[in-house]
Design a protein around this motif. Structure first.
Motif, PDB file in Angstrom:
ATOM      1  N   LEU A 137     -27.552 -14.640 -13.330  1.00 59.69           N
ATOM      2  CA  LEU A 137     -28.998 -14.830 -13.485  1.00 59.69           C
ATOM      3  C   LEU A 137     -29.375 -15.116 -14.934  1.00 59.69           C
ATOM      4  O   LEU A 137     -30.359 -15.824 -15.193  1.00 59.69           O
ATOM      5  CB  LEU A 137     -29.747 -13.584 -13.001  1.00 59.69           C
ATOM      6  N   SER A 138     -28.613 -14.582 -15.867  1.00 63.39           N
ATOM      7  CA  SER A 138     -28.947 -14.769 -17.286  1.00 63.39           C
ATOM      8  C   SER A 138     -28.853 -16.235 -17.706  1.00 63.39           C
ATOM      9  O   SER A 138     -29.453 -16.637 -18.705  1.00 63.39           O
ATOM     10  CB  SER A 138     -28.019 -13.928 -18.161  1.00 63.39           C
ATOM     11  N   LEU A 139     -28.102 -17.045 -16.955  1.00 64.68           N
ATOM     12  CA  LEU A 139     -27.961 -18.463 -17.307  1.00 64.68           C
ATOM     13  C   LEU A 139     -29.162 -19.291 -16.874  1.00 64.68           C
ATOM     14  O   LEU A 139     -29.495 -20.298 -17.503  1.00 64.68           O
ATOM     15  CB  LEU A 139     -26.687 -19.038 -16.667  1.00 64.68           C
ATOM     16  N   ILE A 140     -29.834 -18.871 -15.797  1.00 66.85           N
ATOM     17  CA  ILE A 140     -30.913 -19.674 -15.218  1.00 66.85           C
ATOM     18  C   ILE A 140     -32.052 -19.925 -16.202  1.00 66.85           C
ATOM     19  O   ILE A 140     -32.450 -21.074 -16.413  1.00 66.85           O
ATOM     20  CB  ILE A 140     -31.435 -19.033 -13.917  1.00 66.85           C
ATOM     21  N   PRO A 141     -32.624 -18.888 -16.819  1.00 68.15           N
ATOM     22  CA  PRO A 141     -33.746 -19.148 -17.744  1.00 68.15           C
ATOM     23  C   PRO A 141     -33.341 -19.896 -19.010  1.00 68.15           C
ATOM     24  O   PRO A 141     -34.200 -20.363 -19.756  1.00 68.15           O
ATOM     25  CB  PRO A 141     -34.256 -17.737 -18.088  1.00 68.15           C
ATOM     26  N   ASN A 142     -32.029 -20.024 -19.262  1.00 66.57           N
ATOM     27  CA  ASN A 142     -31.576 -20.764 -20.440  1.00 66.57           C
ATOM     28  C   ASN A 142     -31.353 -22.242 -20.130  1.00 66.57           C
ATOM     29  O   ASN A 142     -31.575 -23.103 -20.979  1.00 66.57           O
ATOM     30  CB  ASN A 142     -30.276 -20.150 -20.968  1.00 66.57           C
ATOM     31  N   VAL A 143     -30.921 -22.533 -18.913  1.00 65.45           N
ATOM     32  CA  VAL A 143     -30.690 -23.916 -18.514  1.00 65.45           C
ATOM     33  C   VAL A 143     -32.001 -24.593 -18.125  1.00 65.45           C
ATOM     34  O   VAL A 143     -32.191 -25.785 -18.372  1.00 65.45           O
ATOM     35  CB  VAL A 143     -29.683 -23.966 -17.347  1.00 65.45           C
ATOM     36  N   PHE A 144     -32.931 -23.841 -17.537  1.00 64.53           N
ATOM     37  CA  PHE A 144     -34.200 -24.402 -17.052  1.00 64.53           C
ATOM     38  C   PHE A 144     -34.954 -25.193 -18.125  1.00 64.53           C
ATOM     39  O   PHE A 144     -35.314 -26.362 -17.898  1.00 64.53           O
ATOM     40  CB  PHE A 144     -35.081 -23.282 -16.486  1.00 64.53           C
ATOM     41  N   PRO A 145     -35.212 -24.631 -19.314  1.00 67.21           N
ATOM     42  CA  PRO A 145     -35.990 -25.394 -20.304  1.00 67.21           C
ATOM     43  C   PRO A 145     -35.274 -26.653 -20.788  1.00 67.21           C
ATOM     44  O   PRO A 145     -35.920 -27.659 -21.093  1.00 67.21           O
ATOM     45  CB  PRO A 145     -36.191 -24.398 -21.456  1.00 67.21           C
ATOM     46  N   LEU A 146     -33.937 -26.621 -20.857  1.00 68.53           N
ATOM     47  CA  LEU A 146     -33.191 -27.801 -21.304  1.00 68.53           C
ATOM     48  C   LEU A 146     -33.290 -28.922 -20.279  1.00 68.53           C
ATOM     49  O   LEU A 146     -33.447 -30.099 -20.644  1.00 68.53           O
ATOM     50  CB  LEU A 146     -31.722 -27.436 -21.539  1.00 68.53           C
ATOM     51  N   MET A 147     -33.210 -28.574 -18.998  1.00 72.17           N
ATOM     52  CA  MET A 147     -33.299 -29.585 -17.940  1.00 72.17           C
ATOM     53  C   MET A 147     -34.694 -30.217 -17.916  1.00 72.17           C
ATOM     54  O   MET A 147     -34.834 -31.435 -17.789  1.00 72.17           O
ATOM     55  CB  MET A 147     -32.970 -28.948 -16.586  1.00 72.17           C
ATOM     56  N   VAL A 148     -35.718 -29.377 -18.040  1.00 72.42           N
ATOM     57  CA  VAL A 148     -37.092 -29.893 -18.034  1.00 72.42           C
ATOM     58  C   VAL A 148     -37.328 -30.783 -19.262  1.00 72.42           C
ATOM     59  O   VAL A 148     -37.933 -31.859 -19.161  1.00 72.42           O
ATOM     60  CB  VAL A 148     -38.109 -28.737 -18.000  1.00 72.42           C
ATOM     61  N   ALA A 149     -36.832 -30.351 -20.420  1.00 76.25           N
ATOM     62  CA  ALA A 149     -37.031 -31.124 -21.658  1.00 76.25           C
ATOM     63  C   ALA A 149     -36.362 -32.496 -21.581  1.00 76.25           C
ATOM     64  O   ALA A 149     -36.899 -33.482 -22.089  1.00 76.25           O
ATOM     65  CB  ALA A 149     -36.492 -30.347 -22.853  1.00 76.25           C
ATOM     66  N   SER A 150     -35.188 -32.575 -20.939  1.00 72.23           N
ATOM     67  CA  SER A 150     -34.508 -33.874 -20.822  1.00 72.23           C
ATOM     68  C   SER A 150     -35.354 -34.852 -20.021  1.00 72.23           C
ATOM     69  O   SER A 150     -35.402 -36.053 -20.340  1.00 72.23           O
ATOM     70  CB  SER A 150     -33.134 -33.698 -20.171  1.00 72.23           C
ATOM     71  N   GLY A 151     -36.053 -34.354 -18.987  1.00 66.00           N
ATOM     72  CA  GLY A 151     -36.949 -35.204 -18.209  1.00 66.00           C
ATOM     73  C   GLY A 151     -38.169 -35.631 -19.004  1.00 66.00           C
ATOM     74  O   GLY A 151     -38.629 -36.776 -18.895  1.00 66.00           O
ATOM     75  N   ILE A 152     -38.691 -34.716 -19.819  1.00 69.45           N
ATOM     76  CA  ILE A 152     -39.850 -35.039 -20.655  1.00 69.45           C
ATOM     77  C   ILE A 152     -39.479 -36.118 -21.667  1.00 69.45           C
ATOM     78  O   ILE A 152     -40.275 -37.017 -21.967  1.00 69.45           O
ATOM     79  CB  ILE A 152     -40.382 -33.774 -21.359  1.00 69.45           C
ATOM     80  N   MET A 153     -38.260 -36.048 -22.209  1.00 70.22           N
ATOM     81  CA  MET A 153     -37.792 -37.093 -23.133  1.00 70.22           C
ATOM     82  C   MET A 153     -37.853 -38.463 -22.469  1.00 70.22           C
ATOM     83  O   MET A 153     -38.289 -39.452 -23.081  1.00 70.22           O
ATOM     84  CB  MET A 153     -36.354 -36.806 -23.576  1.00 70.22           C
ATOM     85  N   TYR A 154     -37.399 -38.520 -21.233  1.00 72.99           N
ATOM     86  CA  TYR A 154     -37.398 -39.797 -20.510  1.00 72.99           C
ATOM     87  C   TYR A 154     -38.827 -40.284 -20.277  1.00 72.99           C
ATOM     88  O   TYR A 154     -39.145 -41.456 -20.517  1.00 72.99           O
ATOM     89  CB  TYR A 154     -36.670 -39.645 -19.178  1.00 72.99           C
ATOM     90  N   LEU A 155     -39.698 -39.388 -19.824  1.00 69.12           N
ATOM     91  CA  LEU A 155     -41.081 -39.766 -19.538  1.00 69.12           C
ATOM     92  C   LEU A 155     -41.817 -40.188 -20.804  1.00 69.12           C
ATOM     93  O   LEU A 155     -42.730 -41.021 -20.755  1.00 69.12           O
ATOM     94  CB  LEU A 155     -41.813 -38.598 -18.865  1.00 69.12           C
ATOM     95  N   ASN A 156     -41.400 -39.617 -21.932  1.00 76.40           N
ATOM     96  CA  ASN A 156     -42.044 -39.935 -23.208  1.00 76.40           C
ATOM     97  C   ASN A 156     -41.456 -41.186 -23.855  1.00 76.40           C
ATOM     98  O   ASN A 156     -41.926 -41.619 -24.908  1.00 76.40           O
ATOM     99  CB  ASN A 156     -41.905 -38.738 -24.162  1.00 76.40           C
ATOM    100  N   GLY A 157     -40.419 -41.752 -23.235  1.00 77.14           N
ATOM    101  CA  GLY A 157     -39.812 -42.970 -23.775  1.00 77.14           C
ATOM    102  C   GLY A 157     -38.929 -42.730 -24.977  1.00 77.14           C
ATOM    103  O   GLY A 157     -38.635 -43.664 -25.732  1.00 77.14           O
ATOM    104  N   ASP A 158     -38.492 -41.493 -25.189  1.00 75.13           N
ATOM    105  CA  ASP A 158     -37.641 -41.185 -26.335  1.00 75.13           C
ATOM    106  C   ASP A 158     -36.176 -41.420 -25.990  1.00 75.13           C
ATOM    107  O   ASP A 158     -35.744 -41.168 -24.861  1.00 75.13           O
ATOM    108  CB  ASP A 158     -37.832 -39.729 -26.785  1.00 75.13           C
ATOM    109  N   GLU A 159     -35.426 -41.877 -26.973  1.00 79.36           N
ATOM    110  CA  GLU A 159     -33.995 -42.109 -26.790  1.00 79.36           C
ATOM    111  C   GLU A 159     -33.214 -40.885 -27.232  1.00 79.36           C
ATOM    112  O   GLU A 159     -33.674 -40.095 -28.054  1.00 79.36           O
ATOM    113  CB  GLU A 159     -33.559 -43.325 -27.609  1.00 79.36           C
TER     114      GLU A 159
END
Length: 759
Positions: free
Chosen positions: A629-651
């Protein structure tokens, strides 16, 4: 766990009782470590990116030994009314002449000193395109304008198709170490000052100016952004603690940690570069996290529970010992996992940040811990207002099923979007639009239709092989094919010179603008061309000394390294199909190599860090479910941020890799503080519901404060000039907010849900 708590209690008590001893030992360690700062050297050249034994570095060294340095110092002259007027042409002539006097410059190419080939009375003439003794009449300049804009070799090389921009390209001599970029750029900047005019705009470009601009952007961010960060953190800390020592002490820990870490950099012989400029930001985050947790615990004990300073200090150190030790180990592992990176600056960043994490814990416990009892917080009878945190706990409990379902689905969807991100290691994209270097590239892009280039080397395989007619005709076929590519704006090679020489020797007959028919003709024409050239203007930068290879420069509209790699591979495949041995030379293969390594570094780092964090959590808490369970809250923000990078057009670039490594370390810190305190309460016999409620109240406050501090601290990097620093700050701030949400909403919801299911 109980044995560790006993060790924590004894050590904490000892630190508080023998405070002067531990303060003295900490300061001695600081003095010894920081003495290495004076040994630090900097390196902003392209060779800093890869290990010295990487074959691409060896290839670049061989390329420069064969053709000369790829480092250029370029001057751009722009006149909106056109450059073919006496004042602008005179300016080009004078700057071209002055550039020869600049340190380490060994070749200068410009419109005025271009080797112009023409036939005069059955004789061949090779003279400067516009000589110093030419009289710059209107008729003469109009003639030269028509000649220049009609010359395939000049257009998009030394002059733009519009006739408004002239390019002066200067080459540096080959050096074993880092070229003196700063000295060269400073000298050129001083040189061009007197030539600026209302109509004439002079700007700088070239690899030399890019590398110096990288250093300047880094220096500016250090000088401008870091003070803003410190001011913001001071305001927030004072608003919370309302105590001078509560503000000063975290900064003392941060400064000691940063200075000690850079001292180790000097001792290890690690060269400073733009990427290592992120180390202070990383250590600010790490140093703040530990010191704030301890200060909040100490303040709570003295202010609201009426404990003596000694007892409150002992309890604060003891209570936070397990979480801080675990966070130091896991965060250090996260950074030290970057030692697997083949990108040297990332490797060095991982090493220094990992070492800095250990220093941060050392100074937090043995200096701040020893000093705690001297900090006086006023006592208060009223309880702290914790309704906001209680509301968060109630929300997490009430909507636990919805949270447990929607958060992972959101993370998976955003990770899918993140997988579509493109990778770009183009150094020009590291600058914001407001910087001089980016403005210059935008101007060149507008005038030439392209601002990036690659170097190709055509290898005949044998000495004197470039004189072979069959080889030259195959090369001509290849070059013609490259010129037809839609992204290509210009191809420069000796074949253009040979064709022009052949045409000139045949009375300027256009039918003879072709490769000579015999090997003897090729040799004679090359000899004839070089015979009357001035010193420094020969073909040494285009042909190898044994006449085996020649160099081709391709100007194209390709501004990201992923596309550059794809297009380069297509060109090389076509050359192989034709029967030519062609390879990519110069500096672009290094940036392309960095492009591949960015992805590898990310996956190696994550693949090594997450299992080790899981293992440490499992060995510490002896709870398999809790470790997972300790891994879930650490991976969640990284996965969401990678999607935001794409939506924001960042490389994705090197800065983003650092973001994920740093944020994983900080997110793990928060999770460990939460789970460690939760587990301690479970061991004391609390129910899951009660343990979570108390953990949220006691730990949530510190998590929120550290996140707010780091949000503003990192967010201010958005005002930097160095784009990776900008993105680093913006995405760190964003991910840390997501990590906080994950720790105080998602993690409790999962624990609530599992507890309910178990019951």
């Amino acid at each position: 766990m109980e044995k560790i708590e006993n060790v924590a209690q004894k050590l904490s008590s000892n630190i508080v009782r023998k405070s002067k001893l531990y303060i003295s030992l900490s300061l001695i360690a600081f003095i010894l470590l920081t003495s290495g700062i004076f040994l630090i050297k900097s390196n902003f050249s392209v060779k800093v990116w890869l290990n010295k034994n990487d074959h691409r570095i060896n290839d670049l060294n061989l390329h420069e030994k064969t053709f000369g340095s790829s480092d250029t110092m370029d001057v751009i002259i722009y006149n909106d009314r056109g450059i073919f007027n006496p004042h602008t042409i005179s300016t080009i002539q004078e700057i071209s002449e002055e550039m020869w006097k600049v340190k380490d410059i060994v070749r200068v190419e410009s419109l005025t000193n271009y080797n112009w080939i023409e036939s005069i009375d059955d004789d061949i003439s090779i003279t400067p395109f516009i000589a110093e003794d030419d009289i710059l009449t209107e008729e003469f300049l109009n003639k030269k304008k028509n000649q220049a804009l009609g010359d395939k070799h000049l257009v998009n090389n030394l002059i733009s198709p519009s006739g408004k921009l002239a390019y002066i390209r200067s080459f540096l001599q080959v050096t074993n170490g880092t070229p003196p970029y700063e000295e060269i750029v400073t000298q050129v900047e001083s040189l061009i000052k007197k030539y600026n005019h209302d109509e004439i705009h002079i700007q700088l470009s070239g690899i030399t100016f890019i590398n110096e601009s990288l250093k300047r952007a880094s220096d500016r961010d250090m000088v401008v952004v870091f003070p803003l960060v410190f001011i913001a953190l001071v305001i927030i800390l004072f608003a919370f603690f309302r105590n001078l020592f509560g503000v000063i002490s975290p900064f003392v820990i941060i400064l000691l940690t940063i200075a000690s870490t850079f001292g180790v950099e000097g001792f290890l012989g690690i060269e400073f570069n733009n990427i290592l400029a992120a180390v202070p930001a990383v250590l600010i985050a790490i140093g703040l996290a530990d010191s704030v947790h301890i200060l909040i615990s100490y303040r709570h004990g003295t202010t609201y529970e009426g404990l003596t300073n000694e007892d409150a200090a002992t309890r604060a150190l003891s209570k936070n010992f397990i979480p801080t030790i675990l966070t130091t180990i896991t965060t250090s592992i996260g950074f030290l996992s970057l030692l697997t990176a083949d990108i040297r600056p990332i490797h060095d960043l991982g090493m220094l940040s990992g070492i800095g994490c250990i220093f941060a814990w050392f100074f937090t416990y043995f200096l701040l811990g020893a000093f705690l009892k001297y900090i006086n917080f006023p006592q208060r009878k009223a309880k702290e207002d914790l309704h906001f945190i209680e509301h968060i706990g109630n929300f997490s409990h009430k909507y636990r099923l919805l949270i447990v379902i929607t958060f992972p689905l959101l993370a998976l969807f955003m990770a899918y979007l993140g997988s579509k991100n493109i990778i770009n290691a183009d150094p020009v994209e590291y600058f914001s639009e407001s910087t001089p270097i980016k403005k210059t590239f935008n101007l060149v892009e507008r005038e030439f239709g392209a601002s990036r280039a690659i170097e190709l080397v055509f290898d005949s395989g044998i000495p004197e092989g470039i004189k072979d007619v069959e080889f030259l005709k195959k090369s001509e076929l290849m070059i013609n094919w490259i010129e037809q590519l839609p992204e290509v704006k210009r191809v420069t090679s000796i074949e253009t010179i040979l064709k022009k020489m052949n045409q000139t020797l045949h009375g300027d007959d256009p039918n003879f603008y072709k490769i000579p028919e015999t090997r003897r003709e090729v040799a004679d024409q090359l000899f004839l061309y070089t015979l009357g050239l001035p010193s420094g203007m020969d073909l040494k930068n285009q042909i190898s000394i044994d006449n085996r290879k020649f160099r081709v420069l391709v100007l194209w509209h390709v501004n990201d390294t992923m596309t550059a790699i794809e297009k380069s591979e297509i060109i090389l495949a076509k050359a192989k199909e034709i029967g030519l041995n062609v390879y990519e030379g110069g500096q672009s293969p290094i940036y392309n190599r960095v492009n591949d390594l960015v992805v590898n570094t990310f996956f190696y780092s994550m693949g090594l860090t997450l299992p080790l964090i899981f293992l440490i959590m499992f060995l510490t808490f002896k709870d398999l479910k809790l470790a997972i369970l300790s891994l879930i809250p650490n991976v969640f923000p990284l996965m969401v941020a990678s999607g935001i990078m794409y939506l924001n057009g960042d490389e994705i670039n090197i800065g983003n890799v650092i973001v994920f490594a740093v944020c994983l370390g900080i997110a793990v810190d928060d999770t460990i503080h939460f789970i460690a305190n939760y587990k301690i309460k479970i061991l004391k016999g609390h129910s899951t519901d009660q343990a979570l409620k108390e953990t949220l109240i006691q730990t949530g406050k510190a998590l929120i404060l550290t996140t707010v501090l780091l949000f503003f601290g990192f967010g201010l990097f958005a005002f930097g000039d160095f784009v990776p620093n900008q993105k680093f700050g913006i995405y760190c701030a964003m991910i840390l907010i997501l990590a906080l949400i994950s720790d105080v909403i998602l993690l409790p919801a999962i624990l609530y849900y599992i507890y309910r299911t178990k019951k």
